[in-house]
Motif scaffolding. Sequence first.
Motif, short mmCIF file in Angstrom:
data_model
loop_
_atom_site.label_atom_id
_atom_site.label_comp_id
_atom_site.label_asym_id
_atom_site.label_seq_id
_atom_site.Cartn_x
_atom_site.Cartn_y
_atom_site.Cartn_z
N LEU A 122 0.83 -1.21 0.00
CA LEU A 122 0.00 0.00 0.00
C LEU A 122 0.86 1.26 0.00
O LEU A 122 0.60 2.23 -0.74
CB LEU A 122 -0.92 0.00 1.22
CG LEU A 122 -2.13 -0.95 1.17
CD1 LEU A 122 -2.91 -0.89 2.48
CD2 LEU A 122 -3.05 -0.57 0.01
N ILE A 123 1.89 1.26 0.84
CA ILE A 123 2.78 2.41 0.90
C ILE A 123 3.48 2.62 -0.44
O ILE A 123 3.59 3.75 -0.96
CB ILE A 123 3.81 2.23 2.02
CG1 ILE A 123 3.11 2.22 3.39
CG2 ILE A 123 4.87 3.31 1.98
CD1 ILE A 123 4.00 1.83 4.54
N ALA A 124 3.95 1.52 -1.06
CA ALA A 124 4.63 1.62 -2.36
C ALA A 124 3.66 2.10 -3.44
O ALA A 124 4.04 2.85 -4.35
CB ALA A 124 5.21 0.26 -2.73
N ASN A 125 2.41 1.71 -3.35
CA ASN A 125 1.42 2.12 -4.34
C ASN A 125 1.14 3.61 -4.24
O ASN A 125 1.00 4.31 -5.26
CB ASN A 125 0.14 1.32 -4.13
CG ASN A 125 -0.96 1.71 -5.10
OD1 ASN A 125 -1.82 2.54 -4.76
ND2 ASN A 125 -0.92 1.17 -6.32
N LYS A 126 1.03 4.10 -3.01
CA LYS A 126 0.74 5.52 -2.80
C LYS A 126 1.91 6.40 -3.22
O LYS A 126 1.74 7.46 -3.83
CB LYS A 126 0.38 5.79 -1.36
CG LYS A 126 -0.97 5.23 -0.96
CD LYS A 126 -1.25 5.53 0.51
CE LYS A 126 -2.62 4.97 0.93
NZ LYS A 126 -2.91 5.24 2.37
N LYS A 127 3.11 5.98 -2.89
CA LYS A 127 4.29 6.81 -3.15
C LYS A 127 4.78 6.68 -4.58
O LYS A 127 5.15 7.69 -5.23
CB LYS A 127 5.41 6.45 -2.18
CG LYS A 127 5.18 6.98 -0.78
CD LYS A 127 6.43 6.74 0.07
CE LYS A 127 6.26 7.36 1.45
NZ LYS A 127 7.49 7.20 2.27
N TYR A 128 4.80 5.45 -5.06
CA TYR A 128 5.46 5.24 -6.36
C TYR A 128 4.52 4.67 -7.42
O TYR A 128 4.94 4.39 -8.54
CB TYR A 128 6.65 4.30 -6.19
CG TYR A 128 7.59 4.74 -5.10
CD1 TYR A 128 8.41 5.86 -5.26
CD2 TYR A 128 7.64 4.04 -3.91
CE1 TYR A 128 9.26 6.26 -4.24
CE2 TYR A 128 8.52 4.43 -2.88
CZ TYR A 128 9.31 5.53 -3.05
OH TYR A 128 10.16 5.93 -2.06
N GLY A 129 3.27 4.46 -7.07
CA GLY A 129 2.33 3.92 -8.04
C GLY A 129 2.55 2.49 -8.39
O GLY A 129 2.14 2.02 -9.47
N VAL A 130 3.19 1.72 -7.50
CA VAL A 130 3.43 0.28 -7.74
C VAL A 130 2.13 -0.48 -7.57
O VAL A 130 1.41 -0.28 -6.59
CB VAL A 130 4.49 -0.27 -6.75
CG1 VAL A 130 4.70 -1.76 -7.01
CG2 VAL A 130 5.79 0.50 -6.92
N PRO A 131 1.75 -1.32 -8.57
CA PRO A 131 0.50 -2.08 -8.46
C PRO A 131 0.49 -2.97 -7.20
O PRO A 131 1.52 -3.47 -6.77
CB PRO A 131 0.47 -2.93 -9.73
CG PRO A 131 1.39 -2.25 -10.66
CD PRO A 131 2.47 -1.59 -9.83
N LEU A 132 -0.70 -3.17 -6.63
CA LEU A 132 -0.80 -3.99 -5.41
C LEU A 132 -0.48 -5.45 -5.66
O LEU A 132 -0.06 -6.18 -4.73
CB LEU A 132 -2.21 -3.86 -4.82
CG LEU A 132 -2.57 -2.48 -4.25
CD1 LEU A 132 -4.01 -2.47 -3.80
CD2 LEU A 132 -1.62 -2.11 -3.12
N ASP A 133 -0.66 -5.88 -6.94
CA ASP A 133 -0.39 -7.31 -7.24
C ASP A 133 1.06 -7.53 -7.65
O ASP A 133 1.42 -8.62 -8.09
CB ASP A 133 -1.33 -7.81 -8.32
CG ASP A 133 -1.20 -7.00 -9.61
OD1 ASP A 133 -0.52 -5.95 -9.57
OD2 ASP A 133 -1.76 -7.41 -10.63
#
Length: 207
Positions: A193-204
Amino acid sequence: MKTIKKNGRKIEVVKMKYLTSKTWFDYASTSKYESWMAAINPIVNSINTLQKTEELYTPYRATFCMPKISDYSYTKVQAINKSNNTRYDAMETVITFANGDKVTVSCPIEEANQYTGFYTAIAKYAMGNSNKVNNEADYWINKLPKQKAKTEEKARRLKEQAKNIKRKKERRLQKEREDMEAKRLADKYKIKLIANKKYGVPLDFEP
């Protein structure tokens, strides 16, 4: 003993030294011990033989000689149960011997057997007209099996308790492993979740 052929005085001194020496004491002690053992060994052997005989046989078995029976009866009587002071029907066996001795045994009527009563009376007489035969029979037929059953039941319960403890321990360890795995997955999801918010990394995304 050492002797010196010079004069009587010298020989006496040598004798006295020998008689007061440790060598003479050891020799005398050993001789007395050997003599004592030779005298006592037959007595010790007799005692050992008697002890072994007593371990295998009762005095009655070695000396009992049943006198001639002069009278016998097998009759129904009213017996008293001493434990609760109640009356019950019983069959009573009475044997009178030619020397005047008399022995009596009884058994509840529903369990009585004439031959068994006769044999029990003879055995009771052989044991000094005491309850030793009945006590021995009660021990081997009733008390000992109950004691064995009680011991086996205790061992079974202890074994079952050990199994239960083992199962509880295994369940606790399994629960701890599951909790640790759930925590690891939750932490992993938080990182995504943190990576998705900061860097737009997909959750999967799997690194």
